[in-house]
Design an enzyme around this catalytic site. Structure first.
Site, PDB file in Angstrom:
ATOM      1  N   SER A  64     -14.574  24.591  -9.342  1.00 26.75           N
ATOM      2  CA  SER A  64     -14.647  25.427  -8.142  1.00 26.75           C
ATOM      3  C   SER A  64     -15.864  25.049  -7.318  1.00 26.75           C
ATOM      4  CB  SER A  64     -14.702  26.906  -8.537  1.00 26.75           C
ATOM      5  OG  SER A  64     -16.050  27.309  -8.659  1.00 26.75           O
ATOM      6  N   LYS A  65     -15.856  25.544  -6.093  1.00 26.25           N
ATOM      7  CA  LYS A  65     -16.940  25.211  -5.162  1.00 26.25           C
ATOM      8  C   LYS A  65     -18.301  25.567  -5.741  1.00 26.25           C
ATOM      9  CE  LYS A  65     -15.313  24.342  -0.654  1.00 26.25           C
ATOM     10  NZ  LYS A  65     -15.797  24.025   0.658  1.00 26.25           N
ATOM     11  N   ARG A  66     -18.324  26.527  -6.629  1.00 26.72           N
ATOM     12  CA  ARG A  66     -19.612  26.967  -7.166  1.00 26.72           C
ATOM     13  C   ARG A  66     -20.142  26.046  -8.255  1.00 26.72           C
ATOM     14  NH1 ARG A  66     -16.740  31.259  -6.132  1.00 26.72           N
ATOM     15  NH2 ARG A  66     -15.795  31.240  -8.186  1.00 26.72           N
TER      16      ARG A  66
END
Ligand code: GLU
Ligand code: ZN
Length: 495
Positions: free
Chosen positions: A262-264
């Site tokens: 994920s983007k995180r």
């Protein structure tokens, strides 16, 4: 339907939100390699219609990313092309025009339902065991009903009328895919405030830009039946090429555990690889492997080999796991293929970013870096490691900082004695070569002082490089030169 004889046109269509995700690198690469393999056109379209989420910074990051990767586009920002503009924010008039034509032709209709009404009916559908989603309430409103909604002050969205039959297509990666009609309800194309949505603009631009193949992440697979139906409607009203693109959905990229990257996740930040000192060819090689392989027995290859061999139908539909260790190993393999000159050039920005080299690098510094390249080529995973490995060559002798822990351990009284003996032996050396340095140090320390090599060379290494770990010692001293080495061997004796 797609005409097999027509020239290939593919696109990457990122939205400039946040920092670019590494998954985008793979999508871009597969599209690029597919275009190059078929002698086609690679289009860069910027999907920036969502003004609330898009940022200029993010757009610039996209440009910086692709410039670094060297994946050039044939049409798009900066280069233009016959189907421009390529920023969707500059195409609103086209979207409004087509939305009107879809309404006029009956492929779309005005829907007056409020969010609360939709939610209430959805809940009822769920309670009664029916599929949730838009129920067609406004499909066939009478003029009178419409007028009364208008009089109430309701402002309609534009909703696409899905055909009441199943929608299927042959995915280039996953084969035949069919969606039942009740699973694909009518959907919104244009908000009540007139703002067109991704659901309209992305497939519409694919049609207007004559895109023949849409290769993108599996996360977009659920939007494909809607887009297939919209393409048919556009063909019906004479918008675009009239040909349905072929679709290919690339497998999910998984991170740690069984989650999508994920983007995180820090590994997801594509520009992080540039900053850490990955080579573009190393990162691209690794990203290619997330769903595709060039051969059973080989996973290191260059872009030209990928272009020659790339076959979208051989992409594996199963999720691919992102493995940073493997990515580093592939990168290290590419580092080993660089010649001295190239490796030296590529280390420069990293040494500059760390303050080891100045903005204006002198010819002498370049030369030193070229000569140092063979010492670090096999030892580095990323260019960023050059800072620790080679920093000692560029720092002023007076400013060399020796790690305090190493100093206490290795430059204690006996260590300083070793350093003095090393100094005296090297001061006498007539030819300053790796072999000469090695011979002199072995004689003075290992033979005359009867030290074990580790006890002999450890103090010398810390004295000269400031670190316990460095490129090979004798080569390092040769590179550093007689005067600088001797000066450091002197100053170490008072540290
Ligand atoms: N703009 C979309 C995104 O960034 C991609 C659209 C597409 O490839 O169809 O997710
Ligand atoms: Zn409605």
């Amino acid at each position: 339907m797609s005409d097999p004889g027509s020239p290939v046109r593919v696109r990457m269509a990122p939205s400039p939100t946040g920092s670019p995700h590494v998954g985008l690198v793979r999508t871009a690469l597969y599209n690029w390699a597919f275009a190059r393999h078929h002698g086609g056109t690679f289009v860069f379209r910027v999907e920036d219609t969502d003004a609330a989420r898009n940022t200029q910074h993010s757009y610039e990051s996209l440009l910086a990313l692709f410039e670094w990767l060297g994946l050039g586009w044939d049409e798009g920002p900066g280069v233009g092309g016959p189907f421009g503009p390529y920023l969707q924010s500059e195409r609103f008039d086209r979207y409004a025009d087509v939305a009107t034509r879809l309404l006029d032709s009956g492929h779309a209709y005005r829907c007056y339902c409020s969010a609360e009404e939709l939610e209430e009916r959805n809940q009822r559908a769920r309670a009664e065991g029916r599929a949730p989603g838009y129920d067609g309430h406004c499909r066939d409103l009478e003029d009178q009903q419409r007028a009364s909604y208008e009089a109430e002050g309701r402002r309609p969205v534009t909703r696409f009328r899905m055909p009441e039959r199943e929608v299927g297509f042959t995915d280039l990666v996953r084969g035949q895919i069919t969606f039942r009609a009740e699973h694909v309800p009518d959907y919104v194309l244009v908000r009540a405030n007139g703002h067109p949505l991704y659901t309209l603009v992305s497939p519409l631009d694919d049609a207007l830009m004559d895109i023949t193949h849409v290769l993108r992440g599996e996360d977009l697979l659920s939007s494909t039946p809607r887009q297939v139906a919209l393409h048919a409607a556009l063909a019906d009203i004479g918008v675009g090429s009239g040909r349905l693109p072929q679709f290919g959905h690339l497998p999910y990229v998984m991170g740690q555990g069984n989650r999508k990257l994920s983007k995180r996740d820090p590994e997801a930040n594509a520009l992080g690889y540039r900053d850490a000192g990955f080579l573009p060819e190393g990162l691209l090689n690794y990203m290619a492997l997330l769903g595709w392989s060039i051969a059973e027995d080989r996973d290191v290859f260059g872009l030209d080999e990928m272009v020659a061999a790339f076959d979208i139908t051989r992409v594996n539909p199963n999720p691919a796991r992102f493995d940073l260790k493997k990515c580093e190993a592939i990168n290290a393999a590419h580092l080993r293929m660089l010649d001295d000159d190239d490796l030296a050039q590529r280390m420069v920005p990293h040494l500059q970013a760390a303050g080891v080299l100045p903005t204006a690098v002198t010819e002498g510094q370049h030369e030193l870096l070229r000569r140092a390249a063979p010492l670090v080529r096999e030892r580095m995973t990323t260019l960023g490691e050059a800072v620790d490995m080679l920093g000692f060559l560029f720092v002023d002798d007076a400013e060399l900082v020796r790690d305090a822990g190493d100093v206490t351990k290795l430059l204690n009284e006996s260590g300083r004695g070793v350093v003095k003996a090393a100094h005296d032996a090297l001061a006498e050396l007539s030819a300053w070569t790796t072999e000469g340095v090695e011979e002199a140090l072995r004689r003075a320390l290992v033979e005359d002082l009867a030290l074990k090599p580790r006890n002999a060379f450890g103090p010398v290494r810390v004295a000269v490089t400031g670190r316990r770990v460095s490129p090979p010692l004798f080569e390092s001293l040769e590179l550093l030169g007689r005067e600088r080495t001797l000066a450091r061997l002197v100053s170490a004796q008072d540290s």
